[in-house]
Design an enzyme around this catalytic site. Structure first.
Site, PDB file in Angstrom:
ATOM      1  N   ASN A  11     -17.275   8.226  28.581  1.00 11.59           N
ATOM      2  CA  ASN A  11     -18.238   8.675  27.265  1.00 11.59           C
ATOM      3  C   ASN A  11     -19.165   9.649  27.906  1.00 11.59           C
ATOM      4  O   ASN A  11     -20.145   9.480  28.286  1.00 11.59           O
ATOM      5  CB  ASN A  11     -18.752   7.553  26.544  1.00 11.59           C
ATOM      6  CG  ASN A  11     -19.684   7.821  25.258  1.00 11.59           C
ATOM      7  OD1 ASN A  11     -19.826   9.129  24.993  1.00 11.59           O
ATOM      8  ND2 ASN A  11     -20.392   7.081  24.887  1.00 11.59           N
ATOM      9  N   LYS A  13     -21.407  11.167  26.026  1.00  9.50           N
ATOM     10  CA  LYS A  13     -22.384  11.485  25.153  1.00  9.50           C
ATOM     11  C   LYS A  13     -22.671  12.937  24.888  1.00  9.50           C
ATOM     12  O   LYS A  13     -21.861  13.713  24.962  1.00  9.50           O
ATOM     13  CB  LYS A  13     -23.529  10.577  25.391  1.00  9.50           C
ATOM     14  CG  LYS A  13     -22.986   9.210  26.147  1.00  9.50           C
ATOM     15  CD  LYS A  13     -24.035   8.414  26.068  1.00  9.50           C
ATOM     16  CE  LYS A  13     -23.987   6.898  26.989  1.00  9.50           C
ATOM     17  NZ  LYS A  13     -24.772   5.873  26.792  1.00  9.50           N
ATOM     18  N   HIS A 100     -20.258   2.889  18.344  1.00  4.79           N
ATOM     19  CA  HIS A 100     -20.847   2.733  19.618  1.00  4.79           C
ATOM     20  C   HIS A 100     -22.340   2.340  19.232  1.00  4.79           C
ATOM     21  O   HIS A 100     -22.788   2.705  18.326  1.00  4.79           O
ATOM     22  CB  HIS A 100     -20.843   4.205  20.327  1.00  4.79           C
ATOM     23  CG  HIS A 100     -21.467   3.879  21.718  1.00  4.79           C
ATOM     24  ND1 HIS A 100     -22.945   3.950  21.916  1.00  4.79           N
ATOM     25  CD2 HIS A 100     -20.921   4.204  22.894  1.00  4.79           C
ATOM     26  CE1 HIS A 100     -23.217   3.904  23.393  1.00  4.79           C
ATOM     27  NE2 HIS A 100     -21.874   3.927  23.964  1.00  4.79           N
ATOM     28  N   GLU A 102     -24.914   3.340  20.133  1.00  4.35           N
ATOM     29  CA  GLU A 102     -25.954   4.614  19.779  1.00  4.35           C
ATOM     30  C   GLU A 102     -25.704   5.021  18.313  1.00  4.35           C
ATOM     31  O   GLU A 102     -26.608   5.679  18.056  1.00  4.35           O
ATOM     32  CB  GLU A 102     -25.722   5.703  20.862  1.00  4.35           C
ATOM     33  CG  GLU A 102     -26.498   5.062  22.319  1.00  4.35           C
ATOM     34  CD  GLU A 102     -25.928   5.641  23.466  1.00  4.35           C
ATOM     35  OE1 GLU A 102     -25.084   6.660  23.269  1.00  4.35           O
ATOM     36  OE2 GLU A 102     -26.305   5.193  24.339  1.00  4.35           O
ATOM     37  N   GLU A 170     -19.679  -3.868  24.677  1.00  2.00           N
ATOM     38  CA  GLU A 170     -20.891  -3.493  25.482  1.00  2.00           C
ATOM     39  C   GLU A 170     -22.470  -4.077  25.136  1.00  2.00           C
ATOM     40  O   GLU A 170     -22.763  -3.610  24.057  1.00  2.00           O
ATOM     41  CB  GLU A 170     -20.985  -1.928  25.095  1.00  2.00           C
ATOM     42  CG  GLU A 170     -19.724  -1.128  25.393  1.00  2.00           C
ATOM     43  CD  GLU A 170     -19.936   0.354  25.535  1.00  2.00           C
ATOM     44  OE1 GLU A 170     -19.866   0.698  26.775  1.00  2.00           O
ATOM     45  OE2 GLU A 170     -20.519   0.997  24.566  1.00  2.00           O
ATOM     46  N   GLY A 176     -26.933   2.076  29.785  1.00  2.14           N
ATOM     47  CA  GLY A 176     -27.837   3.309  30.473  1.00  2.14           C
ATOM     48  C   GLY A 176     -29.090   2.672  31.085  1.00  2.14           C
ATOM     49  O   GLY A 176     -29.968   3.325  31.441  1.00  2.14           O
ATOM     50  N   SER A 208     -23.694   0.327  32.135  1.00  2.00           N
ATOM     51  CA  SER A 208     -24.053   0.522  33.449  1.00  2.00           C
ATOM     52  C   SER A 208     -22.878   0.295  34.631  1.00  2.00           C
ATOM     53  O   SER A 208     -23.002  -0.333  35.710  1.00  2.00           O
ATOM     54  CB  SER A 208     -25.135  -0.023  33.963  1.00  2.00           C
ATOM     55  OG  SER A 208     -26.171   0.280  32.920  1.00  2.00           O
TER      56      SER A 208
HETATM   57  C1  PEP Z   1     -21.559   3.835  27.159  1.00  2.00           C
HETATM   58  O1  PEP Z   1     -22.083   4.743  26.727  1.00  2.00           O
HETATM   59  O2  PEP Z   1     -20.680   3.366  26.427  1.00  2.00           O
HETATM   60  C2  PEP Z   1     -22.208   3.328  28.424  1.00  2.00           C
HETATM   61  C3  PEP Z   1     -21.448   2.225  28.945  1.00  2.00           C
HETATM   62  O3  PEP Z   1     -23.231   4.013  28.952  1.00  2.00           O
HETATM   63  P1  PEP Z   1     -23.443   3.698  30.730  1.00  2.00           P
HETATM   64  O4  PEP Z   1     -22.189   3.369  31.483  1.00  2.00           O
HETATM   65  O5  PEP Z   1     -24.283   4.858  31.060  1.00  2.00           O
HETATM   66  O6  PEP Z   1     -24.402   2.525  30.428  1.00  2.00           O
END
Ligand code: PEP
Length: 248
Positions: A11, A13, A100, A102, A170, A176, A208
């Site tokens: 992803n 983003k 997601h 976000e 998640e 992040g 992460s």
């Molecule tokens: C994500 O954006 O779904 C995500 C898991 O980001 P990161 O790997 O940077 O934590």
């Protein structure tokens, strides 16, 4: 019990302009087309909408799938700035991320809104990657399972089927931040999720994931892949994560 092919999804983003997005895609395609050993997973890239066409063009023949990061529930209409699942399919996408954190937290998307997006994805022939996860405060309050269960109940349409649904667990506090859930917590939550979705549905972990922790996370029996944010912006790191999927 159907075999669940692992999926490693990047992803991006809101990252990438034409030049660097194309360069990153070319680097991944090069690895995918020259690798001496087959990966133990399917690979997917979800670039920003502005790069879908460019990235999709470069990916042709690579075996790497293309996906959107979000879609509107409706097929078309007066929704300024939005993109429909049909538009994503038109650009060669086979997947779309829905719900997601976000979007849920940054754009106030409710379970009902997310559910509409998942249904929109299916209408357009896309596989929906539905994200669920608790905040740090919810985990500390012992509410993680309750929150995730209620997100699933509210966001998964009744007609769900394993072939067109992927769940991404998640934990919001792990996205992040460099923090990851413990193997025990991941395994427990994935088992909980599995009891609530159609048999054979893939469940990804996200938060992460990086080349250092991928072996452990992707080696857990109920983890069918990873949704990767930051580390997907580096071809070597993303590839190393994909290589952590046990073959077969
Ligand atoms: C994500 O954006 O779904 C995500 C898991 O980001 P990161 O790997 O940077 O934590």
């Amino acid at each position: 019990m159907p075999i669940r092919m692992k999926l490693v999804a990047g992803n991006w983003k809101m990252n990438g302009l034409l030049d660097d997005g194309a360069a990153l895609t070319r680097e991944l395609k090069e690895r995918a087309t020259t690798a001496s050993a087959a990966l133990g997973c399917e690979l997917l890239i979800c670039p920003p909408a502005t790069l879908l066409s460019t990235v999709g063009g470069i990916l042709a023949g690579s075996g790497i799938a293309l996906g959107g990061q979000d879609c509107h529930a409706a097929p078309k209409g007066a929704y300024t700035g939005d993109i429909s699942a049909e538009m994503l399919a038109d650009l060669g996408c086979s997947y779309v991320i829905a719900g997601h954190s976000e979007r849920r937290h940054g754009h106030g998307e409710t379970d009902a809104v997310v559910r509409g997006k998942v249904a929109g994805a299916w209408r357009a022939g896309l596989v929906a990657i539905l994200c669920v996860g608790e905040t740090q405060a919810q985990r500390q309050a012992g509410e993680a399972v309750e929150i995730v269960s209620s997100q699933l109940a509210g966001s998964v349409p009744d007609t769900a089927a394993a072939a067109t649904l992927v769940i991404a667990y998640e934990p919001v506090w792990a996205i992040g931040t460099g923090l990851t859930a413990t193997s025990e917590d991941i395994a427990a939550m994935h088992a909980e999720i599995r009891s609530r979705i159609p048999s054979g549905t893939r469940i990804l972990y996200g938060g992460s994931v990086n080349p250092k922790n991928a072996d452990t996370i992707l080696g857990l029996s109920d983890v069918d892949g990873a949704l990767v944010g930051g580390a997907s912006l580096n071809a070597a790191d993303f590839w190393a994560i994909a290589q952590s999927c046990p073959a077969g």
